[in-house]
Design a protein around this motif. Structure first.
Motif, mmCIF file in Angstrom:
data_model
loop_
_atom_site.group_PDB
_atom_site.id
_atom_site.type_symbol
_atom_site.label_atom_id
_atom_site.label_comp_id
_atom_site.label_asym_id
_atom_site.label_seq_id
_atom_site.Cartn_x
_atom_site.Cartn_y
_atom_site.Cartn_z
ATOM 1 N N SER A 100 35.555 -35.178 -7.040
ATOM 2 C CA SER A 100 36.397 -35.925 -7.978
ATOM 3 C C SER A 100 35.569 -37.132 -8.411
ATOM 4 N N PHE A 101 35.173 -37.151 -9.694
ATOM 5 C CA PHE A 101 34.333 -38.252 -10.154
ATOM 6 C C PHE A 101 34.997 -38.960 -11.333
ATOM 7 N N THR A 102 34.619 -40.207 -11.474
ATOM 8 C CA THR A 102 35.131 -41.031 -12.565
ATOM 9 C C THR A 102 33.949 -41.660 -13.297
ATOM 10 N N THR A 103 33.908 -41.493 -14.623
ATOM 11 C CA THR A 103 32.814 -42.050 -15.430
ATOM 12 C C THR A 103 33.379 -43.064 -16.424
ATOM 13 N N LYS A 104 32.887 -44.273 -16.329
ATOM 14 C CA LYS A 104 33.238 -45.312 -17.299
ATOM 15 C C LYS A 104 32.087 -45.438 -18.304
ATOM 16 N N TYR A 105 32.384 -45.355 -19.618
ATOM 17 C CA TYR A 105 31.333 -45.356 -20.629
ATOM 18 C C TYR A 105 31.571 -46.484 -21.630
ATOM 19 N N THR A 106 30.477 -46.985 -22.171
ATOM 20 C CA THR A 106 30.512 -48.059 -23.174
ATOM 21 C C THR A 106 29.596 -47.672 -24.338
ATOM 22 N N VAL A 159 29.614 -45.027 -26.181
ATOM 23 C CA VAL A 159 29.214 -43.623 -26.131
ATOM 24 C C VAL A 159 30.257 -42.835 -26.904
ATOM 25 N N LEU A 160 29.874 -42.190 -27.988
ATOM 26 C CA LEU A 160 30.802 -41.470 -28.849
ATOM 27 C C LEU A 160 31.393 -40.265 -28.133
ATOM 28 N N GLN A 161 32.725 -40.143 -28.231
ATOM 29 C CA GLN A 161 33.428 -39.033 -27.620
ATOM 30 C C GLN A 161 33.962 -38.104 -28.700
ATOM 31 N N ALA A 162 34.429 -36.953 -28.291
ATOM 32 C CA ALA A 162 34.930 -35.968 -29.242
ATOM 33 C C ALA A 162 36.155 -36.469 -29.993
ATOM 34 N N ASP A 163 36.933 -37.344 -29.397
ATOM 35 C CA ASP A 163 38.129 -37.872 -30.065
ATOM 36 C C ASP A 163 37.818 -39.079 -30.945
ATOM 37 N N GLY A 164 36.529 -39.430 -31.094
ATOM 38 C CA GLY A 164 36.118 -40.529 -31.935
ATOM 39 C C GLY A 164 36.034 -41.866 -31.251
ATOM 40 N N SER A 165 36.466 -41.962 -30.006
ATOM 41 C CA SER A 165 36.401 -43.227 -29.290
ATOM 42 C C SER A 165 34.996 -43.460 -28.758
ATOM 43 N N ASN A 166 34.668 -44.732 -28.473
ATOM 44 C CA ASN A 166 33.339 -45.084 -27.965
ATOM 45 C C ASN A 166 33.372 -45.698 -26.572
ATOM 46 N N ASN A 167 34.481 -46.245 -26.203
ATOM 47 C CA ASN A 167 34.604 -46.912 -24.902
ATOM 48 C C ASN A 167 35.791 -46.314 -24.165
ATOM 49 N N GLY A 168 35.642 -46.188 -22.881
ATOM 50 C CA GLY A 168 36.756 -45.659 -22.097
ATOM 51 C C GLY A 168 36.333 -45.171 -20.716
ATOM 52 N N GLU A 169 37.183 -44.347 -20.173
ATOM 53 C CA GLU A 169 36.969 -43.852 -18.800
ATOM 54 C C GLU A 169 37.370 -42.393 -18.741
ATOM 55 N N PHE A 170 36.557 -41.584 -18.040
ATOM 56 C CA PHE A 170 36.866 -40.169 -17.860
ATOM 57 C C PHE A 170 37.064 -39.877 -16.367
ATOM 58 N N LYS A 171 38.179 -39.224 -16.034
ATOM 59 C CA LYS A 171 38.460 -38.811 -14.648
ATOM 60 C C LYS A 171 38.474 -37.294 -14.606
ATOM 61 N N SER A 172 37.646 -36.779 -13.710
ATOM 62 C CA SER A 172 37.451 -35.330 -13.696
ATOM 63 C C SER A 172 38.598 -34.570 -13.039
ATOM 64 N N GLY A 173 39.317 -35.203 -12.146
ATOM 65 C CA GLY A 173 40.189 -34.432 -11.266
ATOM 66 C C GLY A 173 39.358 -33.663 -10.262
ATOM 67 N N LEU A 174 39.932 -32.713 -9.566
ATOM 68 C CA LEU A 174 39.188 -31.945 -8.559
ATOM 69 C C LEU A 174 38.396 -30.849 -9.250
ATOM 70 N N SER A 175 37.081 -30.900 -9.108
ATOM 71 C CA SER A 175 36.208 -29.951 -9.806
ATOM 72 C C SER A 175 35.253 -29.305 -8.811
ATOM 73 N N PRO A 176 35.023 -27.993 -8.944
ATOM 74 C CA PRO A 176 34.067 -27.330 -8.056
ATOM 75 C C PRO A 176 32.630 -27.631 -8.468
ATOM 76 N N TYR A 177 31.738 -27.581 -7.491
ATOM 77 C CA TYR A 177 30.334 -27.765 -7.803
ATOM 78 C C TYR A 177 29.490 -26.978 -6.819
ATOM 79 N N ILE A 178 28.231 -26.795 -7.177
ATOM 80 C CA ILE A 178 27.258 -26.119 -6.334
ATOM 81 C C ILE A 178 26.096 -27.080 -6.113
ATOM 82 N N ASP A 179 25.580 -27.084 -4.882
ATOM 83 C CA ASP A 179 24.418 -27.925 -4.619
ATOM 84 C C ASP A 179 23.379 -27.152 -3.826
#
Length: 490
Positions: free
Chosen positions: A137-143, A145-165
Motif C-alpha cells: 500500500s503506497f502513497t505518492t504525493k506529486y507537485t 506533475v500532469l495527471q490524466a484528469d488535468g490536475s498537477n498537484n495532489g496525492e495518489f493512494k494505491s490501496g492494496l496492490s500485489p507486487y513481485i520482487d
C-alpha cells in the motif's frame, strides 16, 4: 488473470521446495536415519536507501524492515518480511517532483546458490538469490506533475496492490549466531498502479515507461534463534549455512577412527593384544581380564611362583610368597598368661571401695528365711570376700512399708543376721569381716507399700571402724531360721 496466475506459480514453487526438504520415507528393512539436522530460525533487521526508477529522476530515500527466515533444505528457504520505504523523484530542470511512502509484506523463496559445494563444514560467505511476491500500500504525493484528469498537484493512494520482487545478496558469517548481509532487491507493482510510484504517467508524452521499479539496496543484520529439537539436542545453524554432507562426513570420520580389530594374542594368555596390558606374560601363568599376571594375595609374588597364593594379610612373605607368621601360643602358654593376670589382679583398697555395692538379696513377706533363688548372689559375695582378704562388708537389712516401726526394725535385724549366718556357715567367712546393720522400713527403694524390692539385704564395703548395730528393742519378728552353729555364736 495474468497477475493471479503468476502469484499462484510462485506459491506452487515454494510448496514444491518444502516437499523436497522433507525426509524420505523409511525403507522397508528398518528405520531411516536422516542426516538433515533440526536447524534454527533466522530473524533479521535491515536498513537501506531505496529509490524509484520511473519517469522522473530518482533520488535516494531511506527504508527499513525485518524478516523471519526458515530453511527448507540446504539450498532453499522461505523468508517472510515487512518493509517501509520513503523515496523522492524530481526533474532537475523543472519544479516537478514527487514523494512516495511504501508499506509492504512479502513471501520470498531464497536460494543459497553456493551451498552445493562440500569442501567445508559450513559456508563463511553465502551467495543468495531470491524471488517472491507480496502486497503493498503506497502513497505518492506529486507537485507540478500532469495527471490524466488535468490536475498537477495532489496525492495518489494505491490501496492494496500485489507486487513481485527479486534480488541477490551476499551474507558473511560472523559467528554461529550472527551474520551480516548486503542485498539488492527490485520490486514492481502489478496492475494499473505500476506506473504511479513516482506519480508521473507521462500524460502529455507519446512515450512512457510501462512500470516504475522500487530498488532497495540494504544492509542486513541476521540473528539465529537457538533452541532444542524434540530429543533435547541443540539445533544446528540454519541449513543454508551448513554443508549438506557434514553429518555424513562426521559419521564416516567416526567409523574411520575406530580401531581395527586385531585378534593377535602374542603371549597366548587368552587376552588379545589390543586389550592386553602385559603382552609378555609367562607361559602358563594365570592372568586377569586385563592380561596381567595374577597375584591373588597381593604380596608381590605372582601366583605362578607363589607357594602360598592366599597368604594371611599383615605378614611379610619370603621369596616363595609364604607368610612369615610367628609360632602360635600353646594351651599351656595361655593358662600361664591367664594365671599371671589373675594373680596380679587386686581390688582397690578399703578406702577406695567406700561407694562400691555388692549384690542384693530379697525376702518373702514377713520372713527372714533365705530362698534358694538368692543362694547365687550370696555365693558371689563370698567369692569377693575370699579373693580380697583385707576388706570388711556391711550387711544391712530392710523391710517394706507394712507393719510398725518397732516390728520392722527387728525384722530387718533378723534378715541381716540370717545373711551373715549363711556366709559364715556355708562359706567359712570369718564373722569379724561382716558388720551387721539394719534400717527397718526407712530406706524404701520403691513407693509401693508392700513390695519385695523393699524387702532386702544390701552388701557394701564397710567403713573404717564400723561395728555391728545392736538388736533393736521389741518382740520377735518374722518367720524363718538361722543357718548358724556354735562356732558362729549360736
Amino acid at each position: 488473470m495474468t497477475v493471479r496466475n503468476l502469484l499462484l506459480s510462485i506459491l506452487f514453487t515454494a510448496a514444491a521446495s518444502s516437499l523436497v526438504a522433507q525426509d524420505a520415507a523409511a525403507p522397508a528393512g528398518g528405520a531411516y536415519r536422516s542426516f538433515t539436522p533440526a536447524d534454527q530460525w533466522e530473524l533479521g533487521l535491515n536498513a537501506g536507501v531505496p529509490f524509484v526508477s520511473g519517469d522522473l529522476d530518482s533520488k535516494l530515500g531511506f527504508g527499513g524492515g525485518l524478516h523471519v527466515r526458515k530453511a527448507l533444505d540446504h539450498v532453499f528457504s522461505l523468508r517472510v518480511g515487512a518493509l517501509y520505504a520513503k523515496t523522492k523523484n524530481e526533474f532537475a530542470d523543472a519544479e516537478s517532483n514527487s514523494e512516495m511512502s511504501w508499506f509492504s509484506g512479502s513471501l520470498q523463496v531464497v536460494a543459497a546458490v553456493n551451498n552445493i559445494r562440500f569442501n567445508k563444514p559450513y559456508r563463511k560467505t553465502l551467495v543468495n538469490a531470491f524471488i517472491g511476491a507480496g502486497a503493498t500500500s503506497f502513497t505518492t504525493k506529486y507537485t507540478n506533475v500532469l495527471q490524466a484528469d488535468g490536475s498537477n498537484n495532489g496525492e495518489f493512494k494505491s490501496g492494496l496492490s500485489p507486487y513481485i520482487d527479486a534480488g541477490v545478496g551476499l551474507a558473511f558469517r560472523v559467528s554461529p549466531k550472527f551474520n551480516i548481509g548486503l542485498e539488492y532487491g527490485v520490486a514492481f507493482v502489478l496492475g494499473g498502479n505500476g506506473d504511479l510510484l513516482d506519480g508521473d504517467e507521462n500524460v502529455d508524452s507519446r512515450t512512457t515507461t510501462y512500470r516504475d521499479y522500487l530498488h532497495y539496496p540494504n544492509l542486513r543484520l541476521n540473528f539465529n534463534l537457538s533452541g532444542k529439537d524434540k530429543s533435547g539436542a541443540m539445533r544446528s545453524e540454519p541449513l543454508y549455512w551448513v554443508n549438506p554432507l557434514a553429518q555424513v562426513s562426521d559419521a564416516i570420520a567416526a567409523l574411520e577412527a575406530r580401531p581395527v580389530f586385531d585378534p593377535t594374542d602374542t603371549d597366548g594368555d587368552g587376552v588379545i593384544d589390543m586389550f592386553d596390558q602385559e603382552k609378555e606374560s609367562p607361559a602358563g601363568a594365570r592372568v586377569d581380564t586385563r592380561g596381567v599376571t595374577l597375584d591373588s594375595d597381593g604380596d608381590k609374588v605372582p601366583d605362578y611362583k607363589d607357594k602360598e597364593p592366599f597368604s594371611p594379610p599383615g605378614y611379610s612373605v619370603n621369596a616363595d610368597g609364604v607368610a612369615q607368621v610367628p609360632p602360635g601360643l600353646t594351651e599351656a602358654d595361655v593358662n600361664r598368661i591367664v594365671d599371671a593376670k589373675l594373680a596380679a589382679f587386686k581390688l582397690p583398697t578399703q578406702e577406695g571401695l567406700a561407694d562400691w555395692f555388692l549384690p542384693v538379696i530379697n525376702f518373702a513377706n514377713n520372713s527372714y528365711d533365705i530362698s534358694y533363688g538368692e543362694y547365687t548372689k550370696l555365693y558371689q559375695v563370698a567369692q569377693v570376700l575370699k579373693s580380697n582378704s583385707k576388706i570388711r562388708v556391711a550387711v544391712t537389712g530392710h523391710t517394706d512399708q507394712t507393719g510398725s516401726d518397732t516390728y520392722n526394725n527387728v525384722l530387718s535385724y533378723n534378715r541381716a543376721k540370717a545373711a551373715i549366718d549363711f556366709l559364715v556357715s556355708q562359706y567359712g567367712i570369718s564373722r569379724d569381716r561382716l558388720v551387721l546393720d539394719w534400717a527397718g522400713k526407712a530406706n524404701a527403694l520403691v513407693p509401693a507399700r508392700s513390695s519385695q524390692i523393699n524387702r532386702r539385704v544390701e552388701f557394701r564395703v564397710a567403713k573404717s571402724g564400723e561395728t555391728d548395730k545392736p538388736r533393736p528393742e521389741g518382740p520377735e519378728a518374722g518367720k524363718g531360721r538361722f543357718m548358724g552353729n556354735k562356732a558362729s555364736g549360736y
